[in-house]
Design a protein around this motif. Sequence first.
Motif, mmCIF file in Angstrom:
data_model
loop_
_atom_site.group_PDB
_atom_site.id
_atom_site.type_symbol
_atom_site.label_atom_id
_atom_site.label_comp_id
_atom_site.label_asym_id
_atom_site.label_seq_id
_atom_site.Cartn_x
_atom_site.Cartn_y
_atom_site.Cartn_z
ATOM 1 N N TYR A 188 -1.302 -9.555 6.768
ATOM 2 C CA TYR A 188 -0.656 -8.620 7.693
ATOM 3 C C TYR A 188 0.180 -9.352 8.732
ATOM 4 N N LEU A 241 -3.313 -3.514 12.360
ATOM 5 C CA LEU A 241 -2.913 -2.402 11.509
ATOM 6 C C LEU A 241 -2.094 -1.375 12.294
ATOM 7 N N ARG A 242 -2.459 -1.142 13.541
ATOM 8 C CA ARG A 242 -1.717 -0.186 14.375
ATOM 9 C C ARG A 242 -0.304 -0.688 14.661
ATOM 10 N N LEU A 301 2.739 -4.112 2.865
ATOM 11 C CA LEU A 301 1.902 -3.621 3.960
ATOM 12 C C LEU A 301 1.316 -2.253 3.614
ATOM 13 N N HIS A 302 2.127 -1.384 3.048
ATOM 14 C CA HIS A 302 1.627 -0.064 2.633
ATOM 15 C C HIS A 302 0.577 -0.198 1.536
ATOM 16 N N SER A 357 -7.864 -1.468 5.882
ATOM 17 C CA SER A 357 -8.620 -0.558 6.752
ATOM 18 C C SER A 357 -10.107 -0.584 6.393
ATOM 19 N N ASP A 411 1.464 0.674 11.604
ATOM 20 C CA ASP A 411 1.503 2.131 11.479
ATOM 21 C C ASP A 411 0.601 2.744 12.546
ATOM 22 N N ASN A 438 -1.193 6.554 11.850
ATOM 23 C CA ASN A 438 -2.061 6.844 10.717
ATOM 24 C C ASN A 438 -3.408 7.395 11.191
ATOM 25 N N PHE A 448 -2.802 -1.476 2.832
ATOM 26 C CA PHE A 448 -3.425 -0.704 3.911
ATOM 27 C C PHE A 448 -4.831 -0.198 3.590
ATOM 28 N N LEU A 493 -6.531 5.139 11.083
ATOM 29 C CA LEU A 493 -6.686 4.219 12.207
ATOM 30 C C LEU A 493 -7.260 4.927 13.425
#
Length: 179
Positions: A82, A132-133, A102-103, A110, A136, A139, A106, A142
């Motif tokens: 990441y 992660l935030r 990255l998608h 997570s 995105d 989301n 995810f 998250l």
Amino acid sequence: MSSPVSSAPNRRALVVASMVAMLAVAGGAFWWLHGSHGAASASGDAAAAGGKDDSGVTILLDLAKTAVTERRLVAPAGSNAYEFYLSVLQLDPGNKAAQEELHEAFPTASADVERAINNNELDEAQRELSLLREFDSTNYILSLLGGKLDAQRQIQIRQDEARAAIIQAQQSAASGSLQ
């Protein structure tokens, strides 16, 4: 006092700057070893590729792919997929490969954050969640993980307070029996 959230971009910037410096030294050594003809050829190749030298991006993408292969999606700090992909996006905001990776990573990333929360590694979970935030922030997963992290911190505080009360009661009982 700086928060761990604000230091993550600084770390990435340091990694990127170090890599750029390393590339500059390597390029200078290459030019020195192969003379100006090799440098002219390399600059001609960069111009043919659209006038953009993206070797730093390429190196970061390779590091990120290695990190994914080694299952280092969000940990350890400074050497995970990441952070490498987010560094690519700092250098090249429209990089489709980094965005797609990255998608794709995810769900597993997570799950790694949730595992850190469940293992009571709350500071590490906070760092990973912030990472992660950064990619995105809207989301809902998250948001759920953030709520779970906050709840786990409250449980930890209550457990610490209960242990402190027991120790204090034991010390009071011990000092009372000595008098």
